[in-house]
Scaffold this motif. Structure first.
Motif, short mmCIF file in Angstrom:
data_model
loop_
_atom_site.label_atom_id
_atom_site.label_comp_id
_atom_site.label_asym_id
_atom_site.label_seq_id
_atom_site.Cartn_x
_atom_site.Cartn_y
_atom_site.Cartn_z
N GLY A 18 10.33 3.68 -6.83
CA GLY A 18 11.14 4.84 -6.49
C GLY A 18 12.11 4.51 -5.38
N PRO A 19 12.01 5.22 -4.25
CA PRO A 19 12.94 4.98 -3.13
C PRO A 19 12.67 3.68 -2.38
CG PRO A 19 11.93 7.17 -3.01
CD PRO A 19 11.15 6.38 -4.01
N TRP A 20 11.63 2.95 -2.77
CA TRP A 20 11.25 1.74 -2.03
C TRP A 20 11.14 0.53 -2.94
CZ3 TRP A 20 8.25 6.27 -1.81
CH2 TRP A 20 8.43 7.03 -0.66
N ALA A 21 11.31 -0.63 -2.33
CA ALA A 21 10.90 -1.89 -2.95
C ALA A 21 9.69 -2.39 -2.18
CB ALA A 21 12.03 -2.92 -2.90
N LEU A 22 8.72 -2.95 -2.89
CA LEU A 22 7.48 -3.39 -2.25
C LEU A 22 7.52 -4.88 -2.01
CD1 LEU A 22 4.89 -1.26 -4.25
CD2 LEU A 22 6.17 -0.70 -2.17
N LEU A 23 7.09 -5.24 -0.81
CA LEU A 23 7.12 -6.62 -0.34
C LEU A 23 5.69 -7.10 -0.13
CD1 LEU A 23 9.40 -8.59 0.73
CD2 LEU A 23 8.82 -7.76 3.01
N SER A 24 5.40 -8.35 -0.50
CA SER A 24 4.05 -8.86 -0.26
C SER A 24 4.05 -10.37 -0.17
CB SER A 24 3.10 -8.42 -1.39
OG SER A 24 3.47 -9.04 -2.61
N GLY A 25 3.15 -10.88 0.68
CA GLY A 25 2.98 -12.31 0.81
C GLY A 25 1.69 -12.62 1.53
N ALA A 26 1.11 -13.78 1.23
CA ALA A 26 -0.15 -14.18 1.86
C ALA A 26 -0.29 -15.69 1.81
CB ALA A 26 -1.33 -13.52 1.15
N VAL A 27 -0.77 -16.27 2.90
CA VAL A 27 -1.07 -17.70 2.95
C VAL A 27 -2.40 -17.89 3.66
CG1 VAL A 27 1.36 -18.40 2.96
CG2 VAL A 27 0.16 -18.06 5.12
N LYS A 278 0.62 -21.68 10.53
CA LYS A 278 0.54 -22.97 11.20
C LYS A 278 0.30 -22.78 12.69
CE LYS A 278 3.22 -27.18 12.08
NZ LYS A 278 4.51 -27.89 11.83
N TYR A 279 0.95 -21.78 13.28
CA TYR A 279 0.81 -21.53 14.71
C TYR A 279 -0.48 -20.80 15.05
CZ TYR A 279 5.53 -23.19 15.70
OH TYR A 279 6.64 -23.97 15.84
N SER A 280 -0.85 -19.81 14.24
CA SER A 280 -2.05 -19.03 14.56
C SER A 280 -3.32 -19.70 14.06
CB SER A 280 -1.96 -17.63 13.93
OG SER A 280 -2.06 -17.70 12.52
N GLY A 281 -3.19 -20.54 13.02
CA GLY A 281 -4.36 -21.17 12.41
C GLY A 281 -5.16 -20.23 11.54
N ASP A 282 -4.68 -19.01 11.37
CA ASP A 282 -5.44 -17.98 10.67
C ASP A 282 -4.77 -17.62 9.36
OD1 ASP A 282 -7.41 -16.15 10.22
OD2 ASP A 282 -6.82 -14.76 11.80
N ASP A 283 -5.55 -17.02 8.44
CA ASP A 283 -4.96 -16.45 7.24
C ASP A 283 -3.91 -15.42 7.66
OD1 ASP A 283 -6.93 -17.90 5.86
OD2 ASP A 283 -8.31 -16.20 5.90
N THR A 284 -2.82 -15.37 6.91
CA THR A 284 -1.70 -14.51 7.30
C THR A 284 -1.20 -13.75 6.08
OG1 THR A 284 -1.08 -16.10 9.02
CG2 THR A 284 0.57 -14.45 8.39
N THR A 285 -1.24 -12.43 6.16
CA THR A 285 -0.88 -11.57 5.03
C THR A 285 0.01 -10.43 5.50
OG1 THR A 285 -2.94 -12.08 3.87
CG2 THR A 285 -1.81 -10.06 3.22
N LEU A 286 1.02 -10.11 4.69
CA LEU A 286 1.92 -9.00 5.00
C LEU A 286 2.27 -8.26 3.72
CD1 LEU A 286 4.95 -8.84 7.35
CD2 LEU A 286 5.29 -8.30 4.94
#
Length: 308
Positions: A18-27, A278-286
Motif C-alpha cells: 500500500g503506502p509503504w515499501a517493506l525493507l528487510s535484511g539479515a546477516v 563485522k564491527y559488532s561481532g553479532d547477528d544483525t537484522t533490520l
C-alpha cells in the motif's frame, strides 16, 4: 534452522504494501555458526497496515535453543499482530475506536507470551533441554511437592514488534534492540529507548510473566504516518561508536530511500549490515516500512487494475 527467516511478501526485492515499501535484511555475526535472529515484514488488510517484527535469540551456551525461541517469537507475534492490524486498519482515523485499540494493544503482549511459552513447553516436554524436566519448585513450606517447572532459558529471545497504519502506530519491545521513526524533517525518534546499553543482560521471553516487562508505545497521526519506521536487533546499534552514529545511519537510510528509491536501498542493505556485523561481532537484522510517494502508489494501483 540454519539462518535468519525474513518474510517480506511475494517476489524479490522490497514488497509493496500500500503506502509503504517493506525493507528487510539479515546477516549472521562474524565467526558464528548460524544466526539467532529472526524477522518478519508483511502487509496486512490489503496493504492498509504493516506488521514488523525482529527477535534476537540470546545465543550463549545457556540459551542453546534460542534460534527456536526467536522463530516462535516472530511467528506468534505476527499471527496476533496481523489480526490486530486488520482491526486498526478498519478503525482508521475514527478516534472513537482508538480506546478499544489501545486496550487490545495492552493485552497483546500477554497473548504472545502465553503462545510462546506453550510452544517452548511442548518442545521441552518432548525433548528436554537438560535431559530431565529441569528444576522443581518448592512451596512456601519448603516441601518439594509441586509439579516440575521446566527451565525455558535454553529458548530465550528478545522481541520487538510494530503495527503501522496511515493513522496510528503501535509498538512493543521486550529486551534490547531498537525502534526508530524518522519524521518528514529527517529527525529520528526512538519511542521505546531506555538509554545506552549497559551490558549483555536483557529481558527475555523465557522469564516468568515476560509481558510485565514489555514496553509499549501508541501514537496517532494527524498529519500522516512517518515516512520511515525501522526495527533492528542490537547487533546494528552496537556496531556504531555511539548512539548518535546509529541514529545518523537511520536518518541516512531514510534519505537514501527518498532520493534513490527503496529498491536501491534494499540492494545495498546486505553490505551495510555485513559491515555492521563485522564491527559488532553479532547477528544483525533490520526490517522497515518506507513511505512510497503518492505518484508511485497511483502507478502501482493502475498496474494492478490492468492485471488479469
Amino acid at each position: 534452522m540454519t539462518g535468519p527467516e525474513t518474510t517480506t511478501g511475494p517476489g524479490p526485492g522490497p514488497a509493496a504494501a500500500g503506502p509503504w515499501a517493506l525493507l528487510s535484511g539479515a546477516v549472521k555475526g562474524v565467526a558464528k555458526k548460524y544466526s539467532q535472529d529472526r524477522s518478519a515484514a508483511l502487509p496486512v488488510a490489503g496493504g492498509r497496515a504493516v506488521v514488523l517484527a525482529v527477535a534476537d535469540g540470546h545465543g550463549s551456551a545457556a540459551h542453546f535453543r534460542s534460534d527456536l525461541g526467536a522463530s516462535w517469537a516472530v511467528e506468534e507475534f505476527t499471527a496476533c499482530a496481523a489480526a490486530f492490524a486488520r482491526e486498526a486498519a478498519r478503525v482508521g482515523d475514527d478516534a472513537a475506536g482508538w480506546p478499544a485499540l489501545r486496550e487490545e494493544a495492552r493485552r497483546l503482549p500477554q497473548r504472545v507470551a502465553h503462545l510462546w511459552h506453550e510452544r517452548a513447553l511442548y518442545h521441552d516436554v518432548n525433548s528436554p533441554a537438560h535431559g530431565v524436566r529441569s528444576r522443581r519448585s518448592a512451596d512456601r513450606t519448603g516441601h518439594d511437592d509441586r509439579p516440575d517447572v521446566p527451565d525455558l532459558a535454553a529458548y530465550g529471545s528478545t522481541l520487538i514488534g510494530a503495527v503501522l497504519t496511515e493513522h496510528t502506530l503501535f509498538c512493543w519491545q521486550l529486551g534490547d534492540g531498537d525502534i526508530v521513526l524518522v519524521d518528514d524533517g529527517g529527525a529520528p525518534h526512538t519511542p521505546l529507548s531506555t538509554g545506552p546499553d549497559m551490558g549483555d543482560e536483557t529481558d527475555s521471553l523465557c522469564e516468568p510473566e515476560p509481558w510485565r516487562k514489555m514496553r509499549a508505545h501508541w501514537q496517532p497521526f494527524t498529519g500522516g504516518a512517518p515516512p520511515c519506521v525501522l526495527l533492528s536487533t542490537d547487533g546494528l546499534s552496537k556496531s556504531f561508536a555511539d548512539h548518535q552514529g546509529f541514529l545518523d545511519f537511520a536518518t541516512g537510510l531514510g534519505e537514501r530511500a527518498a532520493g534513490q528509491g527503496v529498491d536501491a536501498v534494499q540492494a545495498q542493505l546486505p553490505d551495510w549490515l555485513a559491515r555492521a556485523a563485522k564491527y559488532s561481532g553479532d547477528d544483525t537484522t533490520l526490517v522497515g516500512a518506507i513511505a512510497v510517494p503518492a505518484q508511485t502508489q497511483q502507478t502501482q494501483q493502475t498496474q494492478r487494475g490492468t492485471e488479469w
